[in-house]
Design a protein around this motif. Structure first.
Motif, short mmCIF file in Angstrom:
data_model
loop_
_atom_site.label_atom_id
_atom_site.label_comp_id
_atom_site.label_asym_id
_atom_site.label_seq_id
_atom_site.Cartn_x
_atom_site.Cartn_y
_atom_site.Cartn_z
N CYS A 36 0.72 -1.05 0.18
CA CYS A 36 -0.27 0.06 -0.26
C CYS A 36 1.28 1.15 0.12
O CYS A 36 0.50 2.37 -0.51
CB CYS A 36 -1.47 0.07 1.39
SG CYS A 36 -2.38 -1.38 1.18
N GLN A 37 1.86 1.36 1.25
CA GLN A 37 2.90 2.62 1.51
C GLN A 37 3.21 2.01 -0.58
O GLN A 37 3.35 3.38 -1.10
CB GLN A 37 3.77 1.99 2.09
CG GLN A 37 3.21 2.88 2.89
CD GLN A 37 4.34 1.92 4.55
OE1 GLN A 37 5.25 1.15 3.81
NE2 GLN A 37 3.47 2.15 5.63
N ARG A 38 3.78 1.51 -1.24
CA ARG A 38 4.65 1.61 -2.53
C ARG A 38 3.61 2.17 -3.75
O ARG A 38 4.48 2.79 -4.21
CB ARG A 38 5.15 0.49 -2.78
CG ARG A 38 6.95 -0.27 -2.26
CD ARG A 38 7.74 -0.82 -2.59
NE ARG A 38 7.22 -0.89 -4.09
CZ ARG A 38 7.60 -2.49 -4.73
NH1 ARG A 38 8.13 -3.53 -3.87
NH2 ARG A 38 7.82 -2.44 -5.80
N ALA A 39 2.73 1.79 -3.33
CA ALA A 39 1.51 2.33 -4.25
C ALA A 39 1.54 3.36 -4.65
O ALA A 39 1.19 4.24 -5.67
CB ALA A 39 0.53 0.87 -4.51
N PHE A 40 0.95 4.06 -3.18
CA PHE A 40 0.22 5.52 -2.91
C PHE A 40 2.13 6.30 -3.67
O PHE A 40 1.55 6.75 -3.30
CB PHE A 40 0.66 5.43 -1.23
CG PHE A 40 -0.19 6.85 -0.93
CD1 PHE A 40 -1.49 6.79 -0.75
CD2 PHE A 40 1.08 7.71 -0.17
CE1 PHE A 40 -2.08 8.84 -0.77
CE2 PHE A 40 0.94 8.88 -0.14
CZ PHE A 40 -0.49 9.92 -0.35
N GLN A 41 3.09 5.18 -2.42
CA GLN A 41 4.13 6.64 -3.09
C GLN A 41 4.41 7.28 -5.23
O GLN A 41 4.83 8.20 -5.10
CB GLN A 41 5.69 6.03 -3.12
CG GLN A 41 6.68 6.77 -3.18
CD GLN A 41 8.43 6.23 -2.59
OE1 GLN A 41 8.03 5.21 -1.75
NE2 GLN A 41 8.79 6.56 -2.90
N LYS A 42 3.62 5.89 -5.42
CA LYS A 42 3.96 5.26 -7.44
C LYS A 42 3.13 6.60 -7.74
O LYS A 42 3.26 6.97 -8.55
CB LYS A 42 3.65 4.40 -7.59
CG LYS A 42 4.98 3.35 -7.24
CD LYS A 42 4.86 1.90 -8.44
CE LYS A 42 6.05 1.32 -8.74
NZ LYS A 42 5.47 -0.13 -9.21
#
Length: 101
Positions: free
Chosen positions: A68-74
């Motif tokens: 979730c954190q990586r997808a949000f950052q992208k």
């Protein structure tokens, strides 16, 4: 699991009308984690996503939160790029050295 439960575990909170989708991937043991926007009438649109491998984490919950954190950052990064493109589009067209059209 609800959005509030994901946020309580450490996932970034999304604005209203946006949500995370977690689904199996075609890659063995991987999971897709997407940030999606609800469409007006039917379905949703993927805005950003990533693949996580739960076997690389101590437990499945940590893997999902990391995804979730990586997808949000992208999603945030692509949003910033879109803003720059919109700004640059203001300069499209011919630029006559005499100042006329």
């Amino acid at each position: 699991m609800s959005m509030s439960e994901l946020v309580a575990l450490g996932a970034p909170e999304l604005p209203e009308g946006y949500f995370y989708r977690i689904r199996p991937s075609h890659i063995t043991e991987g999971l897709f984690v997407d940030v999606r926007r609800q469409r007006r009438f039917f379905g949703s649109a993927e805005l950003a996503g990533t693949v996580v491998y739960p076997s690389h984490f101590p437990n499945g919950g940590e893997a999902i939160i990391h995804g979730c954190q990586r997808a949000f950052q992208k999603w945030q990064e692509t949003d910033a790029v879109r803003a720059l493109v919109r700004e640059a589009n203001e300069f499209l067209g011919d630029h006559d050295p005499r100042g006329g059209r």
